[in-house]
Design a protein around this motif. Structure first.
Motif, PDB file in Angstrom:
ATOM      1  N   LYS A 246      -7.831 -11.214   2.506  1.00 51.77           N
ATOM      2  CA  LYS A 246      -6.841 -11.527   1.482  1.00 51.77           C
ATOM      3  C   LYS A 246      -6.829 -10.500   0.354  1.00 51.77           C
ATOM      4  N   ASP A 247      -7.993  -9.926   0.032  1.00 51.79           N
ATOM      5  CA  ASP A 247      -8.071  -9.003  -1.101  1.00 51.79           C
ATOM      6  C   ASP A 247      -9.283  -8.098  -0.912  1.00 51.79           C
ATOM      7  N   ILE A 248      -9.158  -6.851  -1.371  1.00 52.43           N
ATOM      8  CA  ILE A 248     -10.290  -5.932  -1.359  1.00 52.43           C
ATOM      9  C   ILE A 248     -10.045  -4.864  -2.413  1.00 52.43           C
ATOM     10  N   GLY A 249     -11.111  -4.402  -3.063  1.00 49.03           N
ATOM     11  CA  GLY A 249     -10.967  -3.382  -4.094  1.00 49.03           C
ATOM     12  C   GLY A 249     -12.313  -2.798  -4.466  1.00 49.03           C
ATOM     13  N   VAL A 250     -12.286  -1.573  -5.015  1.00 46.35           N
ATOM     14  CA  VAL A 250     -13.499  -0.916  -5.483  1.00 46.35           C
ATOM     15  C   VAL A 250     -13.496  -0.949  -7.007  1.00 46.35           C
ATOM     16  N   HIS A 251     -14.645  -1.266  -7.609  1.00 45.09           N
ATOM     17  CA  HIS A 251     -14.735  -1.473  -9.055  1.00 45.09           C
ATOM     18  C   HIS A 251     -16.017  -0.842  -9.595  1.00 45.09           C
ATOM     19  N   HIS A 252     -16.121  -0.836 -10.938  1.00 40.31           N
ATOM     20  CA  HIS A 252     -17.286  -0.248 -11.598  1.00 40.31           C
ATOM     21  C   HIS A 252     -18.388  -1.264 -11.855  1.00 40.31           C
ATOM     22  N   HIS A 253     -18.033  -2.521 -12.033  1.00 42.81           N
ATOM     23  CA  HIS A 253     -19.047  -3.542 -12.262  1.00 42.81           C
ATOM     24  C   HIS A 253     -18.430  -4.914 -11.996  1.00 42.81           C
ATOM     25  N   ILE A 254     -19.245  -5.832 -11.448  1.00 48.46           N
ATOM     26  CA  ILE A 254     -18.786  -7.193 -11.151  1.00 48.46           C
ATOM     27  C   ILE A 254     -19.898  -8.165 -11.538  1.00 48.46           C
ATOM     28  N   THR A 255     -19.520  -9.209 -12.249  1.00 47.76           N
ATOM     29  CA  THR A 255     -20.439 -10.308 -12.538  1.00 47.76           C
ATOM     30  C   THR A 255     -19.702 -11.620 -12.330  1.00 47.76           C
ATOM     31  N   TYR A 262     -14.677 -14.088 -11.115  1.00 47.45           N
ATOM     32  CA  TYR A 262     -15.511 -12.892 -11.238  1.00 47.45           C
ATOM     33  C   TYR A 262     -14.971 -12.011 -12.357  1.00 47.45           C
ATOM     34  N   ASN A 263     -15.888 -11.569 -13.235  1.00 49.23           N
ATOM     35  CA  ASN A 263     -15.546 -10.580 -14.246  1.00 49.23           C
ATOM     36  C   ASN A 263     -15.644  -9.200 -13.606  1.00 49.23           C
ATOM     37  N   VAL A 264     -14.559  -8.457 -13.696  1.00 54.84           N
ATOM     38  CA  VAL A 264     -14.486  -7.161 -13.017  1.00 54.84           C
ATOM     39  C   VAL A 264     -14.166  -6.074 -14.032  1.00 54.84           C
ATOM     40  N   ILE A 265     -14.976  -5.038 -14.046  1.00 53.47           N
ATOM     41  CA  ILE A 265     -14.683  -3.838 -14.826  1.00 53.47           C
ATOM     42  C   ILE A 265     -14.192  -2.786 -13.844  1.00 53.47           C
ATOM     43  N   THR A 266     -12.971  -2.345 -14.048  1.00 51.79           N
ATOM     44  CA  THR A 266     -12.338  -1.494 -13.048  1.00 51.79           C
ATOM     45  C   THR A 266     -11.411  -0.491 -13.711  1.00 51.79           C
ATOM     46  N   GLU A 267     -10.971   0.475 -12.936  1.00 51.88           N
ATOM     47  CA  GLU A 267      -9.990   1.444 -13.431  1.00 51.88           C
ATOM     48  C   GLU A 267      -8.591   0.873 -13.250  1.00 51.88           C
ATOM     49  N   PRO A 268      -7.734   1.018 -14.247  1.00 53.75           N
ATOM     50  CA  PRO A 268      -6.346   0.558 -14.070  1.00 53.75           C
ATOM     51  C   PRO A 268      -5.656   1.361 -12.976  1.00 53.75           C
ATOM     52  N   VAL A 283     -16.588   8.486 -11.511  1.00 54.13           N
ATOM     53  CA  VAL A 283     -17.939   8.056 -11.877  1.00 54.13           C
ATOM     54  C   VAL A 283     -18.663   9.177 -12.614  1.00 54.13           C
ATOM     55  N   ILE A 284     -19.577   8.787 -13.489  1.00 61.40           N
ATOM     56  CA  ILE A 284     -20.507   9.742 -14.063  1.00 61.40           C
ATOM     57  C   ILE A 284     -21.811   9.639 -13.275  1.00 61.40           C
ATOM     58  N   GLU A 285     -22.693  10.603 -13.445  1.00 59.73           N
ATOM     59  CA  GLU A 285     -23.930  10.638 -12.676  1.00 59.73           C
ATOM     60  C   GLU A 285     -24.744   9.358 -12.891  1.00 59.73           C
ATOM     61  N   GLY A 286     -25.174   8.748 -11.776  1.00 62.42           N
ATOM     62  CA  GLY A 286     -25.971   7.534 -11.831  1.00 62.42           C
ATOM     63  C   GLY A 286     -25.166   6.252 -11.778  1.00 62.42           C
ATOM     64  N   ASP A 287     -23.829   6.342 -11.778  1.00 58.11           N
ATOM     65  CA  ASP A 287     -22.998   5.139 -11.717  1.00 58.11           C
ATOM     66  C   ASP A 287     -23.091   4.465 -10.343  1.00 58.11           C
ATOM     67  N   ASP A 288     -22.937   3.131 -10.371  1.00 58.74           N
ATOM     68  CA  ASP A 288     -22.868   2.352  -9.131  1.00 58.74           C
ATOM     69  C   ASP A 288     -21.403   2.092  -8.782  1.00 58.74           C
ATOM     70  N   ALA A 289     -21.182   1.715  -7.542  1.00 59.37           N
ATOM     71  CA  ALA A 289     -19.841   1.317  -7.086  1.00 59.37           C
ATOM     72  C   ALA A 289     -19.941  -0.078  -6.476  1.00 59.37           C
ATOM     73  N   TYR A 290     -18.967  -0.915  -6.794  1.00 62.82           N
ATOM     74  CA  TYR A 290     -18.912  -2.292  -6.286  1.00 62.82           C
ATOM     75  C   TYR A 290     -17.638  -2.447  -5.453  1.00 62.82           C
ATOM     76  N   VAL A 291     -17.773  -3.100  -4.327  1.00 62.33           N
ATOM     77  CA  VAL A 291     -16.597  -3.447  -3.521  1.00 62.33           C
ATOM     78  C   VAL A 291     -16.513  -4.966  -3.436  1.00 62.33           C
ATOM     79  N   GLU A 380     -10.823  -1.124 -17.631  1.00 63.49           N
ATOM     80  CA  GLU A 380     -10.311  -2.378 -18.138  1.00 63.49           C
ATOM     81  C   GLU A 380     -11.114  -3.527 -17.549  1.00 63.49           C
ATOM     82  N   THR A 381     -11.145  -4.628 -18.276  1.00 62.52           N
ATOM     83  CA  THR A 381     -11.864  -5.817 -17.811  1.00 62.52           C
ATOM     84  C   THR A 381     -10.868  -6.909 -17.465  1.00 62.52           C
TER      85      THR A 381
END
Length: 385
Positions: A246-255, A262-268, A283-291, A380-381
């Motif tokens: 139904k849905d899929i996306g890559v984001h910078h942070h998820i809680t 789910y709170n999602v920090i993502t790029e517009p 991403v900057i060095e050391g960043d994680d990726a969330y799917v 954006e959050t």
């Protein structure tokens, strides 16, 4: 008096039927493609959830209609019919009028079935992995209009009917047992075999001569279809129906949010990004990726899905498996069961994440390019409910 009235009404009916048939034959090249396209659009808009009663009743009705049509056509042309009915002229004429359009009714039922199957299977699997199966379904749906001469053959009709029956069992049996997997798939095949051989036994009892003439072709067609479908399943070409992405996306942070979302920090993303083959993930060095993904499963079905992370090695031009994260899926939620996985300190380059069943069938996929930047990108959050 009543005899003349009945003859007059019968003559009028026959003239109208003849005019209707002539009009249809004149306009067939326009009517058939429009009906095919209209039927597919109608199914796409009305067949929503695979576990709903309406959708299953519609498909079952088409299966019954096809079986009844096959039975009637060959019974009408059999010696048994001549012995039982020919002496009653009125019944014979009425059944004759019904016999004329029955091959078209069988075609309509098969066309509607494969149209509905195409909709459900299209929603279930990723086209990149399941395109051979989609081609088979669409080919049967479109080619159904060009096989008219073949529809007089019992072996051809039963072969197409068995394929439709098997296709329906593949997603209805998992809903009944509340699970998916190789043993459920094999159970679907057993159920299909029992039903088709029960149908063949019935045909043999009412049209023994015609059945005996066709039985070798019937058995060969059924076994061949069974073998091909099993090859498609065990090579992971068959879509993992009744699951669908139904849905899929890559984001910078998820809680997890307090309200259950789910709170999602993502790029517009711009609206036209929908048409893009892959996303850019800065991403900057050391960043994680969330799917994040949401996988629909029918009510009562429980299974697992996995996020399988791949990195593209440009030197070898191959996708290299990085890690595989599994989590449970519980069916029933209209928007799909939600879950996410994380890749620590993601490296720049091309990535993809496959959403898979435990056996490796592909439910869906996302590709993205991890691009190293010096500063924090615009973010954006938002909340995913």
């Amino acid at each position: 008096m009543f005899k003349r009235l009945r003859q007059s009404l019968g003559l009028r009916f026959k003239r109208r039927l003849t005019r209707w048939q002539a009009w249809f034959e004149r306009n067939e090249r326009v009517i058939v493609p429009l009906a095919l396209l209209g039927g597919f659009i109608f199914d796409f808009l009305t067949l929503t959830r695979i576990d709903q009663l309406y959708e299953n009743l519609v498909l079952l009705a088409y299966l019954v209609l096809a079986a009844a049509g096959i039975t009637f056509v060959h019974f009408y042309e059999s010696w048994t019919y001549h012995r039982m009915v020919r002496e009653n002229g009125f019944v014979d004429r009425m059944l004759g009028y019904l016999h004329a359009p029955t091959p078209f009714i069988i075609q309509f039922a098969f066309g509607a079935l494969f149209s509905g199957f195409s909709v459900f299977y299209m929603r279930s699997g990723a086209f990149t992995a399941s395109w051979p199966w989609f081609l088979v379904l669409v080919g049967l749906m479109v080619g159904n209009e060009f096989f008219r001469k073949q529809y007089i053959r019992l072996s051809f009709q039963v072969a197409v009917f068995f394929f439709a029956l098997y296709s329906y069992a593949i997603f209805s049996v998992p809903m009944l047992v509340g699970a998916i997997g190789w043993w459920v798939f094999l159970l679907s095949g057993i159920v299909s075999f029992v039903l088709i051989f029960g149908f063949l036994y019935f045909l043999r009892s009412i049209i023994p001569t015609r059945f005996n003439q066709s039985k070798n072709g019937l058995l060969a067609a059924i076994i061949g279809i069974f073998a091909v479908v099993n090859v498609f399943y065990f090579t992971n070409i068959l879509p993992p129906i009744p699951l669908s992405l139904k849905d899929i996306g890559v984001h910078h942070h998820i809680t997890r949010a307090d309200g259950g979302g789910y709170n999602v920090i993502t790029e517009p993303r711009p609206w036209y990004n929908f048409f893009s083959f892959s996303d850019d993930h800065h991403v900057i060095e050391g960043d994680d990726a969330y799917v994040f993904s949401a996988v629909f499963a029918p009510t009562g079905l429980q299974t697992e899905v996995a996020h399988h992370w791949y990195f593209y090695n440009e030197k070898t031009s191959r996708w290299i498996s990085q890690n595989r994260v599994s989590f449970a899926v519980i069916g029933g939620r209209d928007g799909g069961f939600r879950g996410y996985s994380r890749k620590d300190s993601i490296s720049p380059g091309s990535w993809r994440v496959d959403v898979e069943t435990p056996s490796g069938q592909l439910i869906g996929r996302i590709r993205f390019n991890a691009i190293r930047v010096a500063g924090t990108p615009d973010l954006e959050t938002r909340i995913i409910e």
